[in-house]
Design an enzyme around this catalytic site. Structure first.
Site, PDB file in Angstrom:
ATOM      1  CG  ASP A 162      -0.171  -0.256   2.509  1.00  0.00           C
ATOM      2  OD1 ASP A 162       0.989   0.189   2.644  1.00  0.00           O
ATOM      3  OD2 ASP A 162      -0.736  -0.915   3.403  1.00  0.00           O
TER       4      ASP A 162
ATOM      5  CG  ASP B 292       1.592   4.108   4.298  1.00  0.00           C
ATOM      6  OD1 ASP B 292       0.365   4.007   4.428  1.00  0.00           O
ATOM      7  OD2 ASP B 292       2.368   3.139   4.470  1.00  0.00           O
TER       8      ASP B 292
ATOM      9  CG  ASP C  26       8.416   1.442  12.522  1.00  0.00           C
ATOM     10  OD1 ASP C  26       8.821   2.037  11.489  1.00  0.00           O
ATOM     11  OD2 ASP C  26       7.570   0.525  12.481  1.00  0.00           O
TER      12      ASP C  26
HETATM   13  P1  ATP Z   1       3.660  -2.602   5.191  1.00  0.00           P
HETATM   14  O1  ATP Z   1       2.574  -1.624   4.775  1.00  0.00           O
HETATM   15  O2  ATP Z   1       4.391  -3.214   4.070  1.00  0.00           O
HETATM   16  O3  ATP Z   1       3.206  -3.585   6.211  1.00  0.00           O
HETATM   17  P2  ATP Z   1       4.827  -0.241   6.315  1.00  0.00           P
HETATM   18  O4  ATP Z   1       6.237   0.049   6.744  1.00  0.00           O
HETATM   19  O5  ATP Z   1       4.270   0.629   5.232  1.00  0.00           O
HETATM   20  O6  ATP Z   1       4.773  -1.766   5.953  1.00  0.00           O
HETATM   21  P3  ATP Z   1       2.577   0.652   7.854  1.00  0.00           P
HETATM   22  O7  ATP Z   1       1.956   0.007   9.039  1.00  0.00           O
HETATM   23  O8  ATP Z   1       1.809   0.801   6.609  1.00  0.00           O
HETATM   24  O9  ATP Z   1       3.923  -0.151   7.601  1.00  0.00           O
HETATM   25  O10 ATP Z   1       3.076   2.067   8.356  1.00  0.00           O
HETATM   26  C1  ATP Z   1       3.585   3.061   7.478  1.00  0.00           C
HETATM   27  C2  ATP Z   1       4.770   3.768   8.111  1.00  0.00           C
HETATM   28  O11 ATP Z   1       4.349   4.437   9.303  1.00  0.00           O
HETATM   29  C3  ATP Z   1       5.899   2.861   8.555  1.00  0.00           C
HETATM   30  O12 ATP Z   1       6.765   2.558   7.500  1.00  0.00           O
HETATM   31  C4  ATP Z   1       6.559   3.702   9.617  1.00  0.00           C
HETATM   32  O13 ATP Z   1       7.345   4.709   9.054  1.00  0.00           O
HETATM   33  C5  ATP Z   1       5.371   4.366  10.292  1.00  0.00           C
HETATM   34  N1  ATP Z   1       4.865   3.553  11.426  1.00  0.00           N
HETATM   35  C6  ATP Z   1       3.889   2.635  11.387  1.00  0.00           C
HETATM   36  N2  ATP Z   1       3.680   2.088  12.592  1.00  0.00           N
HETATM   37  C7  ATP Z   1       4.538   2.690  13.437  1.00  0.00           C
HETATM   38  C8  ATP Z   1       4.811   2.578  14.831  1.00  0.00           C
HETATM   39  N3  ATP Z   1       4.127   1.725  15.589  1.00  0.00           N
HETATM   40  N4  ATP Z   1       5.764   3.379  15.355  1.00  0.00           N
HETATM   41  C9  ATP Z   1       6.429   4.259  14.580  1.00  0.00           C
HETATM   42  N5  ATP Z   1       6.237   4.400  13.276  1.00  0.00           N
HETATM   43  C10 ATP Z   1       5.307   3.647  12.686  1.00  0.00           C
HETATM   44 MG    MG Z   2       2.262   0.644   4.491  1.00  0.00          MG
END
Ligand code: ATP
Ligand code: MG
Length: 454
Positions: free
Chosen positions: A74, A76, A155
């Site tokens: 997805d 962001d 994170d």
């Molecule tokens: P995926 O969507 O592939 O599972 P992602 O890294 O995009 O991985 P998301 O949950 O969509 O994960 O979150 C988007 C972004 O928001 C992360 O890459 C990170 O930068 C930030 N993020 C998400 N959750 C947290 C958290 N619990 N603490 C700090 N930053 C976070």
């Molecule tokens: Mg994501």
């Protein structure tokens, strides 16, 4: 992949914990992300924000995965616009979340998540904007800031890479490009503090390590075992969502092994974890369920939380049912009671919405019916709306060695033959086969070996 030597080193970023890291910009011609690889809808959002005078970047998994040559799940967006400002720009936008307010911009089935840059709260901010428990848990995080402040509140370093729509460059404030090259998952800042702020980051560490096949950097890994129990503070509804990401996104079995190794699985499914020591098949059953799930996802086949949860909790149900049977309760009520107890205790850890817990219970109940095939029974069971899932579940139990193989094959054949043959098949079933084989194999008794007399 190498970003070595590329990019301008500009200035030291803000943020004490990462002050040793240098801000780095990779211009468009020094990275492989082209707009053709990106979601059109995400690009629309970025362009419109940018045109309205706001900063707008892609960030997180989509940048990370694109750089690794994987297809992002997805997209962001991070922006200097506040949620209200984002909403006025898009008709199809909705502000969601209280703990962490973001905007969902919807295009048919695709949702673009738009997040305002987070800043560092100070004493003047009231609890409505930012709030932390005495233990350090972030209860609310809605203080706006600048991109460099936003970066250090994310994170992992590889999750804090920003793709700038203004000039298609990538901005790295935390050393994420280096870590990506070395395939390292590193928490930004002091791991102890960051896990305390949000213990779910421990689960994310294991999930990303499994998905990306990255190592977890030593300091990021070190506190996990000790801090695992912090997960008990997280609301069950959030953990339910997290469990789906852990096990239903294609890397379930590796993720499970990681969680188990670090003592995190026990925080999500304590009774199942307990059952591992007395039921020799239990771990195999879960691994096999996850292996099958990963394969289905790779083949674009649907997967359901009901089946996943049926497997994740089955060892606990069997263990409890066996205890009740030993206390003298007949098998069927023992099973019903065990199911109920296991579910209600599980709800304190992860919620299970009813639309999943009902079919999960059907799958369990059918395990008692599948061995009983004489006369009309087989035909009735075959008509149950959950028959197919229950049959798959039975095969899973056989392959994990919980029950001896046999009944699964019978049902496979039953589904393949003509009606007349089906009737024939139901005539030749031993009474003995009708019962025993689906009840739990007796838990391993921990027999104490007698000391040889001296
Ligand atoms: P995926 O969507 O592939 O599972 P992602 O890294 O995009 O991985 P998301 O949950 O969509 O994960 O979150 C988007 C972004 O928001 C992360 O890459 C990170 O930068 C930030 N993020 C998400 N959750 C947290 C958290 N619990 N603490 C700090 N930053 C976070
Ligand atoms: Mg994501």
């Amino acid at each position: 992949m190498s970003f070595q030597g590329a990019g301008n080193r500009l200035k030291t970023p803000v943020g004490d914990q990462n002050s040793s890291k240098t801000f780095r910009v990779l211009p468009r011609d020094e990275h492989p992300i082209s707009r053709r690889m990106l979601s059109e809808n995400a690009l629309k959002v970025l362009y419109r924000l940018n045109k309205a005078g706001f900063e707008a970047y892609l960030v997180g998994g989509c940048v990370r995965d694109s750089l690794l040559g994987q297809v992002p799940k997805d997209f962001d967006v991070a922006t200097s616009a506040t949620p209200e400002e984002v909403r006025t720009l898009f008709r199809n936008a909705r502000i969601i979340g209280r703990r962490f307010r973001i905007v969902h911009v919807r295009f048919g089935r695709e949702i673009i998540e738009v997040t305002t840059f987070r800043g560092r709260p100070n004493e003047e901010h009231d609890n409505n904007l930012a709030h932390q428990s005495e233990q350090g848990l972030l209860l609310r995080d809605n203080v706006w800031g600048s991109i460099d402040e936003d970066a250090i509140r994310r994170d992992f370093t590889v999750n804090a890479l920003y793709y700038n729509i203004a000039d298609f460059s990538i901005h790295d404030w935390t050393g994420g490009l280096d870590d990506l090259e070395h395939r390292l998952l590193r928490l930004i800042g002091d791991p102890d503090v960051r896990y305390r702020e949000d213990p779910v980051r421990m689960l994310r560490a294991i999930r990303f390590a499994a998905k990306l096949d990255f190592d977890i950097e030593a300091a990021t890994e070190a506190p996990i075992k000790e801090q695992a129990s912090l997960l008990l503070q997280i609301p069950p509804a959030r953990l339910f969502e997290e469990v789906l990401k852990l096990f239903l996104t294609g890397y379930g079995v590796d993720t499970f092994r990681g969680l188990h190794r670090y003592g995190l699985f026990a925080m999500l499914f304590p009774e199942t974890d307990e059952a591992f020591s007395s039921l020799p098949w239990a771990e195999r059953l879960i691994e096999q369920a996850l292996i099958n799930t990963d394969i289905r996802i790779r083949n674009d086949k649907p997967v359901t939380p009901a089946f996943l949860y049926a497997a994740l909790l089955w060892p606990a149900v069997q263990l409890r049912a066996h205890e009740l049977e030993q206390e003298g309760m007949p098998a069927v009520p023992a099973h019903q009671q065990a199911s109920q107890q296991v579910i209600s205790r599980q709800l304190q850890h992860t919620s299970i919405p009813k639309r999943f817990s009902f079919p999960m219970r059907d799958i369990w109940e059918l395990q008692l019916r599948l061995p009983r095939r004489k006369g009309k029974r087989a035909f009735q069971t075959r008509e149950h709306p959950r028959f197919r899932a229950a049959y798959d579940f039975l095969l899973l139990r056989e392959s994990a060695g919980e029950i001896p193989p046999g009944i699964g094959d019978w049902w496979t054949q039953f589904q393949e033959v003509s009606e007349e043959m089906k009737r024939e098949m139901t005539l030749h079933i031993d009474d003995a086969d009708e019962h025993d084989s689906t009840s739990a194999k007796k838990p391993r008794k921990r027999r104490r070996r007698r000391l040889p007399s001296s």
